[in-house]
Each structure stands twice: as structure tokens, then as C-alpha cells.
Design a protein around this motif. Structure first.
Motif, PDB file in Angstrom:
ATOM      1  N   GLN A 155      75.663 -39.200 -29.136  1.00 48.87           N
ATOM      2  CA  GLN A 155      76.632 -38.565 -30.046  1.00 48.87           C
ATOM      3  C   GLN A 155      76.071 -38.196 -31.220  1.00 48.87           C
ATOM      4  OE1 GLN A 155      79.870 -37.540 -29.601  1.00 48.87           O
ATOM      5  NE2 GLN A 155      79.833 -37.098 -31.724  1.00 48.87           N
ATOM      6  N   SER A 156      75.149 -39.024 -31.774  1.00 52.19           N
ATOM      7  CA  SER A 156      74.588 -38.645 -33.043  1.00 52.19           C
ATOM      8  C   SER A 156      73.337 -37.376 -32.968  1.00 52.19           C
ATOM      9  CB  SER A 156      73.675 -39.894 -33.483  1.00 52.19           C
ATOM     10  OG  SER A 156      73.018 -39.296 -34.800  1.00 52.19           O
ATOM     11  N   ALA A 157      72.942 -37.288 -31.680  1.00 52.78           N
ATOM     12  CA  ALA A 157      72.003 -36.353 -31.267  1.00 52.78           C
ATOM     13  C   ALA A 157      72.902 -35.135 -31.041  1.00 52.78           C
ATOM     14  CB  ALA A 157      71.285 -36.610 -29.938  1.00 52.78           C
ATOM     15  N   ALA A 158      73.965 -34.946 -30.398  1.00 53.69           N
ATOM     16  CA  ALA A 158      74.970 -33.848 -30.223  1.00 53.69           C
ATOM     17  C   ALA A 158      75.293 -33.170 -31.608  1.00 53.69           C
ATOM     18  CB  ALA A 158      75.971 -34.428 -29.550  1.00 53.69           C
ATOM     19  N   GLU A 159      75.875 -34.149 -32.586  1.00 59.16           N
ATOM     20  CA  GLU A 159      75.948 -33.650 -34.057  1.00 59.16           C
ATOM     21  C   GLU A 159      74.917 -32.810 -34.406  1.00 59.16           C
ATOM     22  OE1 GLU A 159      77.333 -37.076 -35.874  1.00 59.16           O
ATOM     23  OE2 GLU A 159      79.133 -37.463 -34.503  1.00 59.16           O
ATOM     24  N   THR A 160      73.604 -33.319 -34.358  1.00 60.30           N
ATOM     25  CA  THR A 160      72.251 -32.871 -34.994  1.00 60.30           C
ATOM     26  C   THR A 160      72.186 -31.610 -34.237  1.00 60.30           C
ATOM     27  OG1 THR A 160      71.388 -34.952 -35.501  1.00 60.30           O
ATOM     28  CG2 THR A 160      70.037 -33.117 -35.347  1.00 60.30           C
ATOM     29  N   LEU A 161      72.094 -31.482 -32.913  1.00 58.50           N
ATOM     30  CA  LEU A 161      71.893 -30.357 -32.029  1.00 58.50           C
ATOM     31  C   LEU A 161      72.992 -29.093 -32.482  1.00 58.50           C
ATOM     32  CD1 LEU A 161      70.831 -32.072 -28.891  1.00 58.50           C
ATOM     33  CD2 LEU A 161      69.406 -30.711 -30.590  1.00 58.50           C
ATOM     34  N   LYS A 162      74.206 -29.432 -32.673  1.00 57.66           N
ATOM     35  CA  LYS A 162      75.032 -28.336 -33.076  1.00 57.66           C
ATOM     36  C   LYS A 162      74.540 -27.561 -34.047  1.00 57.66           C
ATOM     37  CE  LYS A 162      79.692 -30.591 -31.987  1.00 57.66           C
ATOM     38  NZ  LYS A 162      80.866 -31.061 -32.435  1.00 57.66           N
ATOM     39  N   ARG A 163      73.913 -28.196 -35.046  1.00 59.77           N
ATOM     40  CA  ARG A 163      73.393 -27.189 -36.204  1.00 59.77           C
ATOM     41  C   ARG A 163      72.478 -26.087 -35.673  1.00 59.77           C
ATOM     42  NH1 ARG A 163      71.121 -32.886 -39.338  1.00 59.77           N
ATOM     43  NH2 ARG A 163      73.374 -33.708 -39.465  1.00 59.77           N
ATOM     44  N   ASP A 164      71.964 -26.213 -34.648  1.00 58.76           N
ATOM     45  CA  ASP A 164      71.118 -25.258 -33.878  1.00 58.76           C
ATOM     46  C   ASP A 164      71.729 -24.604 -32.799  1.00 58.76           C
ATOM     47  OD1 ASP A 164      68.327 -24.942 -35.020  1.00 58.76           O
ATOM     48  OD2 ASP A 164      68.482 -27.234 -35.035  1.00 58.76           O
ATOM     49  N   ARG A 165      73.067 -24.764 -32.976  1.00 58.40           N
ATOM     50  CA  ARG A 165      73.982 -24.354 -31.754  1.00 58.40           C
ATOM     51  C   ARG A 165      73.461 -24.517 -30.181  1.00 58.40           C
ATOM     52  NH1 ARG A 165      75.191 -18.205 -34.030  1.00 58.40           N
ATOM     53  NH2 ARG A 165      76.198 -18.812 -35.957  1.00 58.40           N
ATOM     54  N   MET A 166      72.906 -25.898 -30.196  1.00 59.22           N
ATOM     55  CA  MET A 166      72.820 -26.181 -28.866  1.00 59.22           C
ATOM     56  C   MET A 166      73.519 -27.451 -28.377  1.00 59.22           C
ATOM     57  SD  MET A 166      68.450 -26.424 -28.666  1.00 59.22           S
ATOM     58  CE  MET A 166      68.212 -26.722 -30.182  1.00 59.22           C
ATOM     59  N   GLY A 167      73.833 -27.647 -27.251  1.00 59.17           N
ATOM     60  CA  GLY A 167      74.561 -28.902 -26.636  1.00 59.17           C
ATOM     61  C   GLY A 167      73.659 -30.007 -26.382  1.00 59.17           C
ATOM     62  N   CYS A 168      74.222 -31.083 -26.181  1.00 57.47           N
ATOM     63  CA  CYS A 168      73.393 -32.543 -25.697  1.00 57.47           C
ATOM     64  C   CYS A 168      74.443 -32.661 -24.497  1.00 57.47           C
ATOM     65  CB  CYS A 168      73.860 -33.319 -26.686  1.00 57.47           C
ATOM     66  SG  CYS A 168      72.819 -34.902 -26.425  1.00 57.47           S
ATOM     67  N   SER A 169      73.640 -33.068 -23.377  1.00 58.86           N
ATOM     68  CA  SER A 169      74.109 -33.404 -22.303  1.00 58.86           C
ATOM     69  C   SER A 169      73.612 -34.787 -21.595  1.00 58.86           C
ATOM     70  CB  SER A 169      74.167 -31.967 -21.013  1.00 58.86           C
ATOM     71  OG  SER A 169      72.934 -31.963 -20.745  1.00 58.86           O
ATOM     72  N   PHE A 170      73.847 -35.130 -20.355  1.00 53.37           N
ATOM     73  CA  PHE A 170      73.610 -36.244 -19.745  1.00 53.37           C
ATOM     74  C   PHE A 170      73.553 -35.887 -18.248  1.00 53.37           C
ATOM     75  CE2 PHE A 170      73.573 -40.445 -17.377  1.00 53.37           C
ATOM     76  CZ  PHE A 170      72.470 -41.071 -18.034  1.00 53.37           C
ATOM     77  N   HIS A 171      72.276 -36.347 -17.777  1.00 50.99           N
ATOM     78  CA  HIS A 171      72.099 -36.251 -16.326  1.00 50.99           C
ATOM     79  C   HIS A 171      72.303 -37.658 -15.550  1.00 50.99           C
ATOM     80  CE1 HIS A 171      69.390 -34.538 -12.741  1.00 50.99           C
ATOM     81  NE2 HIS A 171      69.520 -35.889 -12.683  1.00 50.99           N
ATOM     82  N   ASN A 172      73.190 -37.481 -14.577  1.00 47.42           N
ATOM     83  CA  ASN A 172      73.297 -38.766 -13.849  1.00 47.42           C
ATOM     84  C   ASN A 172      72.565 -39.217 -12.818  1.00 47.42           C
ATOM     85  OD1 ASN A 172      75.220 -36.967 -12.249  1.00 47.42           O
ATOM     86  ND2 ASN A 172      74.782 -38.572 -10.901  1.00 47.42           N
ATOM     87  N   HIS A 173      72.386 -40.430 -12.583  1.00 46.42           N
ATOM     88  CA  HIS A 173      71.762 -41.132 -11.487  1.00 46.42           C
ATOM     89  C   HIS A 173      72.935 -41.978 -10.875  1.00 46.42           C
ATOM     90  CE1 HIS A 173      68.214 -40.042 -13.902  1.00 46.42           C
ATOM     91  NE2 HIS A 173      67.449 -39.855 -12.924  1.00 46.42           N
TER      92      HIS A 173
END
Length: 291
Positions: A155-173
Motif C-alpha cells: 500500500q505504501s509502495a502504491a502511494e509512492t508509485l502514484k507520483r510517477d503515474r504507475m500502479g502497484c499490483s500483486f501476482h498470486n500463487h
């Protein structure tokens, strides 16, 4: 090819085309389809430029890169120049979890992704029981504290990545769908309001999960589906896309309405064919089935 096989193939393509037309009528928005490069990793390592060029010529509309974290900014610029020249955007990067933790590694990864023009940094595994936590795959026996930690980190990474207009996702196993003390890790991860999911369809289904139900439970959180089919045969070879037991019509409809999918990713494990031929046939089957 004998006459019966030819008629069978024609019948399949006719039925698939009709289903695709019906799906397009319900969901007119075009969803790009890319390739998770891991599927052709051996070719990629032997001939980086040639493999990416071949993938672009097949008709793929983007890629998810992997094993890029050690690149220098100069190398990332070279790759971006190639990708721009063959019109193959970076939809996502397959990224190890330690690069989502604030610090030098995260800064370096963001710089690389900024250069590459990446849409989303995708975390490819969970945390483990080692003291430092980050970078180890979480097992079903690991405490839920590890998954809560990962949820906070992403969640913290997603907030940071927003500044560069990038998303943060998770790949499941499979492990994310296995309850720990009555709680499924996927439900903990879903609490991160800005974290998106890249759902590996066949892996989720073999773990006893229903991707359609999951997308309905968490509307708008599925940025991408990994279009894997199953079950595997006795040699652990996965079927060509569309030849397994996945209800793709329901999956696509849910993804493109409730799920909020932005792009699809094809990928594939072992088959009797060469990897590049496998992903070529997967793309052809996808276009026949989905349109």
C-alpha cells in the motif's frame, strides 16, 4: 491433417468466433493482450532483441518484463529504445518484493521503470518467516503477520508509485488462497486500497478459488489476468489457451465489467512445443476465442 480433424478445428474456430462476437457486443472496449516474458525466458536470454521483436511481430500489444532489477539506467534506456521501435510497451514488470520497501533498492527500481515507461510494478511473491521478511516466499504455515506486513508495504509502495503515474499490483500463487488460521492471505492483501491484482487464472482455480467470484468480491481491483489454462497433463504440460476447462466467456465478461481489467497477459509453462511456438498459438487461440 485428416478430414475429421480439419472439420473439428473448423468447428472450434467457428464456435469460438461466434462467442468472441457475442463478447464484443457486450464489452466493446478493447483490452490489450500482452506476454509475460517469463514464458519465453530461455529464448530471451539467448537473443534478447530478437525474442522481443518476434513477440511484437506475433501481434502482442505489450510485455511484462522479468529479471530486470539489476539493469543499469543506461541498459534500461537501450531496452526502451528497442521497445519503442517495435511498438511493444511495458505493461508491467515482474518485480521481487524487496524492491517495494522504501530504500535504495526501491529508488533504483522506480528509476528503471520510469525509463522503461512501465504502467505497473507487479510484486511477484509474498513474505516469509526470515527475520528480515522481505524477499522470501510466504508458506501456508507462515503467520498472517507476514501477509499483513506485505499488505502495508505494498500500500505504501502504491502511494509512492502514484507520483510517477504507475500502479502497484500483486501476482498470486496458490498459497494466497490457502487459509492461515481461517484467513486467506488474498483477503488480507485486498485490504490495501490502492493495490491491484494480477490473477493467474489457472493457478487460482487449481488452488480451489473461483476467479469470477474473486473479481465480484473485489470489484475494480483486477488490473490484469494471466490467461493460463488447465489442467496439466501427466507430463505437466499445460494445454494451449482455450483447450482446458476454464469458463473463459464468464471470466472475460466479469473481468471487463466488474473486475476492471486493463490488459491481459498470456504466459505458459512447459508444453511439447518450443516456447515461442506455444505463445504464438496461445495468441491465435485467444483472438479466436475472445476477439
Amino acid at each position: 491433417m485428416n478430414r475429421s480433424n480439419l472439420l473439428s478445428r473448423r468447428g472450434f474456430l467457428t464456435t469460438a468466433a461466434a462467442s468472441a462476437a457475442a463478447l464484443r457486443a457486450q464489452n466493446p472496449k478493447h483490452v490489450p493482450v500482452g506476454l509475460l516474458i517469463y514464458a519465453v525466458l530461455a529464448d530471451w536470454k539467448k537473443d534478447f532483441n530478437g525474442t522481443l521483436t518476434t513477440v511484437a511481430r506475433m501481434g502482442y500489444e505489450g510485455v511484462e518484463l522479468t529479471q530486470y532489477e539489476s539493469w543499469t539506467p543506461a541498459r534500461a534506456k537501450e531496452v526502451r529504445q528497442l521497445l519503442d521501435s517495435i511498438k511493444l510497451p511495458v505493461l508491467a514488470t515482474h518485480t521481487e518484493p524487496e524492491y517495494f520497501v522504501p530504500g535504495d533498492k526501491m529508488k533504483a527500481a522506480i528509476e528503471l521503470n520510469r525509463i522503461l515507461g512501465t504502467r505497473t510494478m507487479c510484486c511477484v511473491r509474498g513474505l516469509g518467516t526470515a527475520p528480515t521478511g522481505i524477499g522470501y516466499h510466504a508458506k501456508a504455515s507462515a503467520p498472517n503477520d507476514a501477509w499483513r506486513e506485505l499488505t502495508d508495504v505494498l500500500q505504501s509502495a502504491a502511494e509512492t508509485l502514484k507520483r510517477d503515474r504507475m500502479g502497484c499490483s500483486f501476482h498470486n500463487h496458490a498459497v494466497e488462497f490457502e487459509p492461515v488460521d481461517g484467513v486467506k492471505p488474498i483477503d488480507l492483501l485486498a485490504k490495501a486500497k490502492d493495490l491491484l491484482f494480477h490473477i493467474d487464472v489457472n493457478v487460482a482455480r487449481r488452488a480451489g478459488a473461483d476467479p469470477v467470484a474473486l473479481m465480484k468480491q473485489y470489484p475494480g481491483k483486477t488490473e490484469s489476468l494471466l490467461l493460463t489454462d488447465g489442467p496439466a497433463d501427466a507430463n505437466r504440460h499445460a494445454p494451449v489457451f482455450g483447450k482446458g476447462d476454464t469458463p473463459w466467456k464468464d471470466v472475460f465478461h466479469t473481468a471487463e465489467t466488474i473486475g476492471g481489467v486493463k490488459y491481459y497477459l498470456l504466459t505458459h509453462g512447459a508444453t511439447e512445443m518450443a516456447p515461442l511456438e506455444t505463445v504464438k498459438q496461445d495468441l491465435q487461440a485467444y483472438k479466436a476465442l475472445h476477439g
